[in-house]
Design a protein around this motif. Structure first.
Motif, PDB file in Angstrom:
ATOM      1  N   ALA A  47      -7.528  17.701 -15.552  1.00  0.00           N
ATOM      2  CA  ALA A  47      -6.266  17.696 -14.808  1.00  0.00           C
ATOM      3  C   ALA A  47      -5.483  16.405 -15.040  1.00  0.00           C
ATOM      4  CB  ALA A  47      -6.529  17.888 -13.313  1.00  0.00           C
ATOM      5  N   LEU A  48      -6.198  15.339 -15.390  1.00  0.00           N
ATOM      6  CA  LEU A  48      -5.559  14.046 -15.642  1.00  0.00           C
ATOM      7  C   LEU A  48      -5.256  13.826 -17.121  1.00  0.00           C
ATOM      8  CD1 LEU A  48      -7.807  11.831 -13.347  1.00  0.00           C
ATOM      9  CD2 LEU A  48      -5.397  12.376 -12.944  1.00  0.00           C
ATOM     10  N   GLY A  49      -5.723  14.732 -17.976  1.00  0.00           N
ATOM     11  CA  GLY A  49      -5.554  14.532 -19.404  1.00  0.00           C
ATOM     12  C   GLY A  49      -6.471  13.463 -19.961  1.00  0.00           C
ATOM     13  N   PRO A  92       0.134   2.522 -13.660  1.00  0.00           N
ATOM     14  CA  PRO A  92       1.550   2.798 -13.892  1.00  0.00           C
ATOM     15  C   PRO A  92       2.074   2.165 -15.178  1.00  0.00           C
ATOM     16  CG  PRO A  92       1.332   1.034 -12.302  1.00  0.00           C
ATOM     17  CD  PRO A  92      -0.070   1.491 -12.622  1.00  0.00           C
ATOM     18  N   HIS A  93       1.294   1.267 -15.769  1.00  0.00           N
ATOM     19  CA  HIS A  93       1.751   0.553 -16.959  1.00  0.00           C
ATOM     20  C   HIS A  93       1.465   1.339 -18.242  1.00  0.00           C
ATOM     21  CE1 HIS A  93       2.189  -2.663 -14.103  1.00  0.00           C
ATOM     22  NE2 HIS A  93       0.885  -2.731 -13.901  1.00  0.00           N
ATOM     23  N   CYS A  94       0.228   1.863 -18.363  1.00  0.00           N
ATOM     24  CA  CYS A  94      -0.153   2.552 -19.599  1.00  0.00           C
ATOM     25  C   CYS A  94      -0.334   4.053 -19.406  1.00  0.00           C
ATOM     26  CB  CYS A  94      -1.448   1.951 -20.150  1.00  0.00           C
ATOM     27  SG  CYS A  94      -2.891   2.217 -19.088  1.00  0.00           S
ATOM     28  N   GLY A  95      -0.355   4.521 -18.147  1.00  0.00           N
ATOM     29  CA  GLY A  95      -0.499   5.942 -17.875  1.00  0.00           C
ATOM     30  C   GLY A  95      -1.921   6.456 -17.922  1.00  0.00           C
ATOM     31  N   ARG A  96      -2.900   5.574 -18.148  1.00  0.00           N
ATOM     32  CA  ARG A  96      -4.292   6.015 -18.197  1.00  0.00           C
ATOM     33  C   ARG A  96      -4.880   6.090 -16.801  1.00  0.00           C
ATOM     34  NH1 ARG A  96      -4.293   2.951 -22.941  1.00  0.00           N
ATOM     35  NH2 ARG A  96      -4.562   1.071 -21.702  1.00  0.00           N
TER      36      ARG A  96
END
Length: 223
Positions: free
Chosen positions: A29-31, A168-172
């Motif tokens: 769900a988070l990729g 929020p910076h890299c999306g991981r």
């Protein structure tokens, strides 16, 4: 009484427990890329097959061992040896697939994060200060995991607040201490960052926990 988890099929894998399958749904769900039981090892003469390798073939890779209950000393010890032998951090996660703490985004200062001003001195880890008692936000929260690092074999591991966090910076999405996303490697060194940044209660993570909890695996149903 002989009792064991029921194996569960999901995404082409046969998981040894429903809990493992739910965490796979959570990561999907988070990729977040993962591989299930990619490699077995012999540790101290005992065969060992770790559960997940998360972010495989990347500098962010880590092992994720899923336990339904608090792990034994033997299980923690094997994870320690796994981390040392492979050079890859290992988490032994015994928390449930649900959000581990309420929204704490209102805490933005280091003083509020640390709690009461009373401190004692200790000679561990370079004479750092430690709070005498937990901060207010910590009270009532259970630990979720052990983190075992390749270079920390001489220290006795302690369980703690290791929470999935949404950077929020890299999306991981990655497991961080108390959900903090300070020090993202993709952020420039001179970038402005807050002293405290809880990122464990974002909409994306809440949706992933919801997907994991509500997943149905019977009769070929999709999660």
């Amino acid at each position: 009484m002989n009792i064991k988890p029921i194996e569960t099929r999901y995404a082409g894998y046969r998981f040894r427990s429903r809990a493992e399958a739910r965490w796979a749904v959570f990561m999907d769900a988070l990729g977040v890329p993962w591989d299930y039981e990619p490699q077995g090892y012999v540790i101290e003469g005992i065969p060992y097959l770790p559960d997940f390798l998360v972010y495989p073939e990347s500098r962010f890779a880590f092992w994720l061992e899923i336990k339904g209950t608090f792990p034994t000393k033997e299980e923690i010890g094997k994870a320690q040896l796994l981390a040392k032998g492979t050079g890859t951090t290992a988490f032994v996660y015994f928390g449930k697939p649900e959000v581990p703490a309420p929204d704490l985004s209102h805490i933005t200062s280091f003083e509020d994060f640390m709690g009461s001003p009373g401190h004692i001195w200790t000679d561990e880890d370079g004479w750092r200060e430690y709070p005498v008692r937990p901060a207010q936000w910590e009270i009532g929260l259970p630990p979720t995991a052990f983190r075992l690092d390749p270079s920390s074999m001489m220290r006795r591991p302690k369980s703690g607040f290791w929470w999935w966090s949404d950077c929020p910076h890299c999306g991981r999405a990655i497991i961080k201490a108390a959900g903090q996303v300070i020090g993202c490697p993709d952020l420039p060194e001179d970038a402005d960052q807050p002293a405290v940044h809880f990122a464990h209660h974002t909409p994306r993570l809440l949706n992933a926990y919801r997907a994991a909890r509500s997943a149905r695996f019977e009769h070929g149903e999709s999660p």
